[in-house]
Design a protein around this motif. Structure first.
Motif, short mmCIF file in Angstrom:
data_model
loop_
_atom_site.label_atom_id
_atom_site.label_comp_id
_atom_site.label_asym_id
_atom_site.label_seq_id
_atom_site.Cartn_x
_atom_site.Cartn_y
_atom_site.Cartn_z
N ILE A 91 0.88 -1.17 0.00
CA ILE A 91 0.00 0.00 0.00
C ILE A 91 0.92 1.21 0.00
O ILE A 91 1.79 1.35 0.87
N GLU A 92 0.73 2.11 -0.96
CA GLU A 92 1.67 3.21 -1.13
C GLU A 92 0.97 4.56 -0.99
O GLU A 92 0.23 4.99 -1.87
N ASN A 93 1.21 5.21 0.15
CA ASN A 93 0.74 6.58 0.39
C ASN A 93 -0.78 6.72 0.20
O ASN A 93 -1.25 7.60 -0.52
N ALA A 94 -1.53 5.86 0.87
CA ALA A 94 -2.99 5.90 0.77
C ALA A 94 -3.52 7.20 1.36
O ALA A 94 -3.19 7.56 2.49
N ALA A 95 -4.38 7.88 0.59
CA ALA A 95 -4.89 9.19 1.02
C ALA A 95 -5.90 9.06 2.15
O ALA A 95 -6.03 9.97 2.98
N ASN A 96 -6.62 7.93 2.22
CA ASN A 96 -7.75 7.84 3.15
C ASN A 96 -7.58 6.83 4.28
O ASN A 96 -8.35 6.84 5.23
N LEU A 97 -6.58 5.96 4.20
CA LEU A 97 -6.34 5.00 5.27
C LEU A 97 -5.55 5.64 6.42
O LEU A 97 -4.84 6.63 6.20
N PRO A 98 -5.64 5.09 7.63
CA PRO A 98 -4.90 5.68 8.76
C PRO A 98 -3.40 5.44 8.69
O PRO A 98 -2.65 6.09 9.42
N TRP A 99 -2.95 4.50 7.85
CA TRP A 99 -1.53 4.15 7.78
C TRP A 99 -0.87 4.90 6.64
O TRP A 99 -1.29 4.80 5.48
N LYS A 100 0.15 5.66 6.94
CA LYS A 100 0.80 6.49 5.94
C LYS A 100 2.11 5.87 5.45
O LYS A 100 2.65 4.96 6.06
N GLY A 101 2.58 6.37 4.32
CA GLY A 101 3.82 5.88 3.76
C GLY A 101 3.63 4.60 2.98
O GLY A 101 2.53 4.27 2.53
N VAL A 102 4.70 3.85 2.80
CA VAL A 102 4.69 2.60 2.04
C VAL A 102 4.58 1.43 3.01
O VAL A 102 5.44 1.25 3.86
N ILE A 103 3.51 0.64 2.86
CA ILE A 103 3.23 -0.49 3.76
C ILE A 103 3.43 -1.79 2.98
O ILE A 103 2.64 -2.09 2.07
N PRO A 104 4.44 -2.61 3.30
CA PRO A 104 4.67 -3.88 2.58
C PRO A 104 3.69 -4.95 3.04
O PRO A 104 4.07 -5.97 3.64
N LEU A 105 2.42 -4.75 2.74
CA LEU A 105 1.36 -5.57 3.32
C LEU A 105 1.46 -7.04 2.93
O LEU A 105 1.25 -7.93 3.76
N ALA A 106 1.77 -7.33 1.67
CA ALA A 106 1.86 -8.72 1.23
C ALA A 106 2.92 -9.48 2.03
O ALA A 106 2.69 -10.59 2.51
N ALA A 107 4.09 -8.88 2.19
CA ALA A 107 5.18 -9.53 2.93
C ALA A 107 4.82 -9.67 4.41
O ALA A 107 5.12 -10.71 5.04
N MET A 108 4.19 -8.66 4.98
CA MET A 108 3.83 -8.69 6.40
C MET A 108 2.87 -9.83 6.69
O MET A 108 3.04 -10.58 7.67
#
Length: 332
Positions: A91-108
């Motif tokens: 997830i990369e710099n989502a405007a509306n989610l609470p988590w900012k920046g680049v989130i390596p969700l698949a790997a996590m």
């Protein structure tokens, strides 16, 4: 002598689909026929830290698998998320989610559940669901536009394949400019289509109109103003509510006309809560579309409303994504 089970490989017949939205995350086990075996949800907004979110989501997924055939029946996991890239799994710099920046969700998530995980932009997942199970079944060139409180997303298929672009973010029609120096958008720019035609844009238009006029309106008595309550005021004949819908539809029609004029789709498929607005939004949208679209395709581009259930569509789309990821499991 070896038994048949020891000598013949067995395919896994189930995957997990996850739909992450601003308010709620829905997840389910889906079988090879596209049937949702079991489904559950959790509140996305309860987790300001994405690490806490992934921990709880992983626990719920493992419990769901344990109660429905075990992990050995699950092939892989697919995730739909705003501003996600299928190329990076982030997830990369989502405007509306609470988590900012680049989130390596698949790997996590892969590291916690021990199986293959694929991630894609929510608009692309919606289009995948419509292609596999919904209104776009059998089409090769089409556009899907999702309108909700979270934003305005889109994906388009060209010659039977999704067009993702160089970085996986093609189709961001919600962040095309329809008003120079217009409203501030969550993406950081001004005048974006999303700022006028997502639910928050409709609400902003209604509030602007109320501030500019002393005209009586049912909107003034609302304790919670949202798309549904504004539509209900339209049904009761409220002139300001009707005009707010008309203005929103007119701008949406302009944005879709520009989109269609560039890519010439067979159809534009509308999804999300706002697609159910009926005549209050869709009639002015269609009128504006016909006025602005390139004349050679004016009567050949169909505008459709999704036939899939809102609570199931993106779980199904995410499950379709899961079937395409290369299988990987710590359990085999």
């Amino acid at each position: 002598m070896d038994s048949l089970d020891e000598t013949i490989d067995r395919i896994k017949t189930r995957v997990i689909g996850i739909d992450i939205r601003l308010d709620k995350t829905t997840f389910g086990i889906v079988d090879i026929r596209g049937e949702i075996v079991v489904q559950d949800s959790m509140d996305t907004a309860d987790y300001a830290d994405v690490n806490d979110f992934v921990v709880v989501l992983s626990e719920k997924l493992l419990a769901m698998m344990a109660g429905n055939g075990g992990h050995e029946s699950i092939r892989s996991i697919g995730i739909s998320a705003p501003s996600a890239s299928s190329l990076t799994g982030c997830i990369e710099n989502a405007a509306n989610l609470p988590w900012k920046g680049v989130i390596p969700l698949a790997a996590m998530l892969r590291d916690r559940v021990g199986m293959a995980v694929a991630v894609a932009n929510d608009a692309h997942i919606t289009a995948l669901a419509e292609k596999a199970y919904g209104s776009a079944h059998g089409m090769k060139d089409f556009v899907v536009v999702s309108m909700s409180h979270g934003g305005l997303g889109s994906c388009f298929y060209s010659n039977g394949m999704p067009h993702l672009g160089a970085e996986g973010f093609a189709g961001e029609v919600g962040h095309t400019c329809v008003e120079v120096n217009g409203r501030q958008c969550g993406c950081g720019s001004r005048g974006c289509l999303e700022a006028y035609c997502a639910e928050k844009g409709l609400i902003a238009t209604a509030k602007e109109m109320l501030a500019e006029s002393d005209e009586p309106s049912l909107l003034r008595d609302l304790t919670v103003m949202d798309f549904t309550s504004i539509a209900q005021c339209c049904d009761k004949g409220d002139s300001i509510a009707i005009e707010a819908m008309r203005r929103t539809g007119a701008i949406l029609g302009l944005g879709l006309a520009n989109y269609a004029s560039v890519i010439n789709p067979e159809a534009i498929i509308l999804t999300g809560e706002m697609a159910q607005a009926g005549r209050w939004l869709l009639k002015p949208m269609r009128k504006s579309f016909d006025e602005h679209v390139f004349h050679n395709i004016r009567h050949s581009t169909r505008i459709l409303v999704s036939i899939l259930k809102e609570c199931e569509r993106d779980v199904l789309g995410a499950s379709a994504l899961a079937w395409d990821v290369k299988e990987y499991s710590l359990f085999t």
